[in-house]
Design a protein around this motif. Structure first.
Motif, PDB file in Angstrom:
ATOM      1  N   THR A 120      38.769 -43.217  96.263  1.00 29.21           N
ATOM      2  CA  THR A 120      38.458 -42.732  94.914  1.00 29.21           C
ATOM      3  C   THR A 120      37.032 -42.206  94.868  1.00 29.21           C
ATOM      4  OG1 THR A 120      39.934 -44.406  93.931  1.00 29.21           O
ATOM      5  CG2 THR A 120      38.284 -43.418  92.470  1.00 29.21           C
ATOM      6  N   ILE A 121      36.846 -41.118  94.096  1.00 27.59           N
ATOM      7  CA  ILE A 121      35.489 -40.682  93.787  1.00 27.59           C
ATOM      8  C   ILE A 121      35.454 -40.167  92.356  1.00 27.59           C
ATOM      9  CG2 ILE A 121      35.780 -38.327  94.698  1.00 27.59           C
ATOM     10  CD1 ILE A 121      32.799 -38.546  95.591  1.00 27.59           C
ATOM     11  N   ARG A 122      34.401 -40.578  91.632  1.00 32.32           N
ATOM     12  CA  ARG A 122      34.198 -40.150  90.248  1.00 32.32           C
ATOM     13  C   ARG A 122      32.888 -39.384  90.154  1.00 32.32           C
ATOM     14  NH1 ARG A 122      35.788 -45.555  89.903  1.00 32.32           N
ATOM     15  NH2 ARG A 122      37.843 -45.879  88.928  1.00 32.32           N
TER      16      ARG A 122
ATOM     17  N   VAL B 154      37.476 -38.023  87.470  1.00 31.07           N
ATOM     18  CA  VAL B 154      37.974 -38.645  88.697  1.00 31.07           C
ATOM     19  C   VAL B 154      38.533 -37.528  89.577  1.00 31.07           C
ATOM     20  CG1 VAL B 154      39.485 -40.384  89.709  1.00 31.07           C
ATOM     21  CG2 VAL B 154      38.522 -40.740  87.425  1.00 31.07           C
TER      22      VAL B 154
ATOM     23  N   ASP C 290      41.768 -39.876  93.075  1.00 35.95           N
ATOM     24  CA  ASP C 290      42.125 -41.054  92.294  1.00 35.95           C
ATOM     25  C   ASP C 290      43.026 -41.997  93.096  1.00 35.95           C
ATOM     26  OD1 ASP C 290      42.634 -42.875  90.321  1.00 35.95           O
ATOM     27  OD2 ASP C 290      43.569 -41.468  88.922  1.00 35.95           O
TER      28      ASP C 290
ATOM     29  N   THR D 177      33.498 -43.676  95.614  1.00 40.67           N
ATOM     30  CA  THR D 177      33.208 -44.624  94.543  1.00 40.67           C
ATOM     31  C   THR D 177      33.925 -45.944  94.800  1.00 40.67           C
ATOM     32  OG1 THR D 177      33.035 -42.774  92.993  1.00 40.67           O
ATOM     33  CG2 THR D 177      33.284 -44.973  92.046  1.00 40.67           C
ATOM     34  N   ALA D 178      35.124 -45.846  95.367  1.00 44.37           N
ATOM     35  CA  ALA D 178      35.911 -47.039  95.687  1.00 44.37           C
ATOM     36  C   ALA D 178      36.870 -46.686  96.810  1.00 44.37           C
ATOM     37  CB  ALA D 178      36.679 -47.524  94.458  1.00 44.37           C
TER      38      ALA D 178
END
Length: 252
Positions: free
Chosen positions: A8-10, A15, A18, A54-55
């Motif tokens: 994930t990247i925001r 987003v 996702d 991001t995650a």
């Protein structure tokens, strides 16, 4: 061989990718497709380390690569060719490839000032670089600077650099973009030959569906940063979700 887990990247409230989870096996070519802005190149950037997630995580052969810079991921076995060429413009074509070959070798150039060993090592690097240039049909341009090449030949040179690194995973971001009808078949034939090496994994971002149909064992479809389809080409292309999201079919 390669796996992304909830990647994930925001960017602020947007987003871009996702929670995408995928595993890519050796000996397969996976095409990653989707409409413009779907997150395909961003997904590539997360895998290769150009962007920090991001995650989620990226793993190669079970090793977590999260937090490693692009150079370390390359040494681990990830090879990336970019949509925009990324060359040493003022070096010759041969010098570009020789540097890439040198990066993978533990030769005399790394060990000290034994002039005979350095000369022998340099000759071996040059021979290997020349063989790669033969494969990409650039041997005749070996002494030209990279900047002097037309766009199609620059694309071929970047593929040559990627081949010189001998990665476990080849990542191609629209490899035929900007090429004419005479140039593109050389790149596609190279990818076919790489695919025959069952120890390698190939990821391909591509908009040309005829190329995808011909080369891909599997298609992954991203839309608005999300994974919306994943499977064999005929099944995925026929999916109503894909028809609407990627091919532009009218809703029933």
């Amino acid at each position: 061989m390669l796996e992304t887990r909830e990647l994930t990247i925001r960017f602020g409230g947007h987003v871009a990718v996702d929670a995408v989870s995928c595993a890519f096996a050796p000996g397969t070519l996976t095409a990653i497709v989707g409409p413009n802005g779907a997150g395909k190149t961003t997904y590539f950037n997360l895998i290769s380390g150009q962007l920090a997630a991001t995650a989620g995580a990226v793993a190669l052969n079970g090793r977590d690569l999260s937090g490693l810079p692009p150079s370390a991921r390359t040494r681990a076995g990830l090879g990336r060719a970019f949509q925009l060429t990324n060359l040493f413009p003022h070096l010759t074509v041969l010098e570009n490839v020789r540097l890439a070959v040198q990066a993978t070798r533990d030769g005399a150039h790394r060990r000290g000032l034994n002039l005979w060993s350095i000369w022998s090592d340099h000759r071996a690097l040059t021979v290997r670089a020349g063989a790669i240039l033969d494969e990409v049909a650039l041997a005749a341009r070996a002494d030209d600077t990279a900047a002097s090449l037309p766009h199609g030949d620059q694309r071929k040179l970047e593929v040559a650099l990627l081949m010189a690194l001998e990665p476990q995973v080849f990542m191609f971001d629209e490899p035929t973009a900007g090429m004419n009808a005479a140039e593109a078949p050389v790149i596609l034939d190279l990818i076919r030959r790489l695919k025959r090496d069952r120890s390698k994994t190939i990821l391909l971002v591509e908009h040309k569906m005829d190329v995808v149909r011909e080369l891909a064992d599997r298609i992954v479809v991203l839309h608005n940063g999300r994974l919306v389809a994943d499977g064999e080409p005929a099944e995925v292309i026929a999916s109503p979700i894909v028809q609407q999201a990627y091919l532009g079919a009218a809703k029933a």
